[in-house]
Design an enzyme around this catalytic site. Sequence first.
Site, PDB file in Angstrom:
ATOM      1  N   TYR A 101       0.858  -1.197   0.000  1.00 34.33           N
ATOM      2  CA  TYR A 101       0.000   0.000   0.000  1.00 34.33           C
ATOM      3  C   TYR A 101       0.887   1.237   0.000  1.00 34.33           C
ATOM      4  O   TYR A 101       1.893   1.280   0.735  1.00 34.33           O
ATOM      5  CB  TYR A 101      -0.886   0.026   1.259  1.00 34.33           C
ATOM      6  CG  TYR A 101      -1.637   1.331   1.437  1.00 34.33           C
ATOM      7  CD1 TYR A 101      -2.940   1.475   0.973  1.00 34.33           C
ATOM      8  CD2 TYR A 101      -1.024   2.440   2.039  1.00 34.33           C
ATOM      9  CE1 TYR A 101      -3.614   2.676   1.107  1.00 34.33           C
ATOM     10  CE2 TYR A 101      -1.699   3.647   2.168  1.00 34.33           C
ATOM     11  CZ  TYR A 101      -2.994   3.761   1.703  1.00 34.33           C
ATOM     12  OH  TYR A 101      -3.657   4.950   1.825  1.00 34.33           O
ATOM     13  N   GLU A 189      -3.306   7.544  -4.079  1.00 34.57           N
ATOM     14  CA  GLU A 189      -3.230   6.285  -3.331  1.00 34.57           C
ATOM     15  C   GLU A 189      -3.143   5.096  -4.287  1.00 34.57           C
ATOM     16  O   GLU A 189      -3.874   5.042  -5.279  1.00 34.57           O
ATOM     17  CB  GLU A 189      -4.474   6.149  -2.441  1.00 34.57           C
ATOM     18  CG  GLU A 189      -4.455   4.908  -1.551  1.00 34.57           C
ATOM     19  CD  GLU A 189      -5.773   4.717  -0.813  1.00 34.57           C
ATOM     20  OE1 GLU A 189      -5.811   4.945   0.404  1.00 34.57           O
ATOM     21  OE2 GLU A 189      -6.768   4.339  -1.460  1.00 34.57           O
TER      22      GLU A 189
END
Length: 380
Positions: A101, A189
């Site tokens: 992530y 993101e």
Amino acid sequence: MDLFEYQGKQYFARYGIPVSAGDIADTVEQALAVAQRVGYPVVIKAQVKVGGRGKAGGVKLAANADEAALHAGNILGLDIKGHVVHRLWVEHASDIAREYYASFTLDRPNKVHLGMLSSQGGVEIETVAVESPDAIALLAIDPVVGLDVATARRWVAEAGLDEGARAGAADLLVALYRCYTEGDCDLAEVNPLIYTPDGRVHALDAKVTLDDNAAYRHPEWEEFRATETEDPREQMARAKGLNYIGLSGSVGIIANGAGLAMSTLDVVNQVGGSAANFLDIGGGADAGVMAAAMEVINHDPSVRAIFVNIFGGITRVDEVARGVLEALGRVEIAAPIVLRLDGTNAEEGRAILAPYLSDRLLTEPTMLDAARHAVALAKN
Ligand code: GDP
Ligand code: MN
């Protein structure tokens, strides 16, 4: 403005961030054509501006045309958390060794950019933050200094990314940071950021929020704007030239001045209610503007009470009162209205309304009283 995944990936690609080869498709036939072009296996992905598409059945792998047709057909029209799928993204499927992530966002209180990196990607980062907060390596980035490769390399090591992924991940993070800053994002993101069995690191998903305040220097954002499905309330308000933002509560708010409008939201919250919107009718608003504001609020089915909070400065309260009457004459207002009127010509304004006051149209002397009354009515 939030981007669809495919737009985010196109944005990423401009900054040299590796993404899979793919294209959009609005029909099963188009999906098959794209799949043919990028090569099987492919992954077919619902394009909706909401997370958790995978779990909702909106992301499917297809090894051949039969599977692709089946999945494309199933995903088109699917309702994912209230968002109906009208468009697909079809890309060549990746082999995944590890899912990470990565994100950049603004840490407002500390006036820095905040990088978040985790070796535990693929799942919701909120879950990781709760269950294993140590698995997220935070990096505060001074906007003047920026992010260089050396810092990024220390960061990927600290986050515990696999050794073989570190160099590629560091380069990708530097590119992502450049996309985030030069590209004027509020959020960039990547989840998952993948490490492939053959040693490459690339972005498998893209969540990008652009900073609308920077739109003036990005004429190319127009194409993103064109696919935006605006809140119908905001659309109506914009058509009427009003400064309106839709929220999820039940008290419709009309105030003059952005500061007073925000304070009004706070006070409604403070007394246990929640606002259905922000609406600033501005300084010097006349009866026509007031009537337009009432119409927009009235159009919102979740509004159970309307709180009109006016402090007359340049705006004259008698004009506002005339606007309320004009609106009441023009349309049937569904919710009860509580007014707090103060400032320039407040006496005249109250006198204009006096003959019309009822349990559907009330005045209160203070902002707090009016908030309490409106919230009580909304809960009724
Ligand atoms: P989200 O659920 O809305 O965040 O959608 P994602 O784009 O993140 O996809 C969800 C999951 O689908 C990912 O975490 C992967 O596990 C899986 N996935 C997506 N693309 C691929 C792919 O190309 N290959 C494989 N094997 N899995 C994929
Ligand atoms: Mn994702």
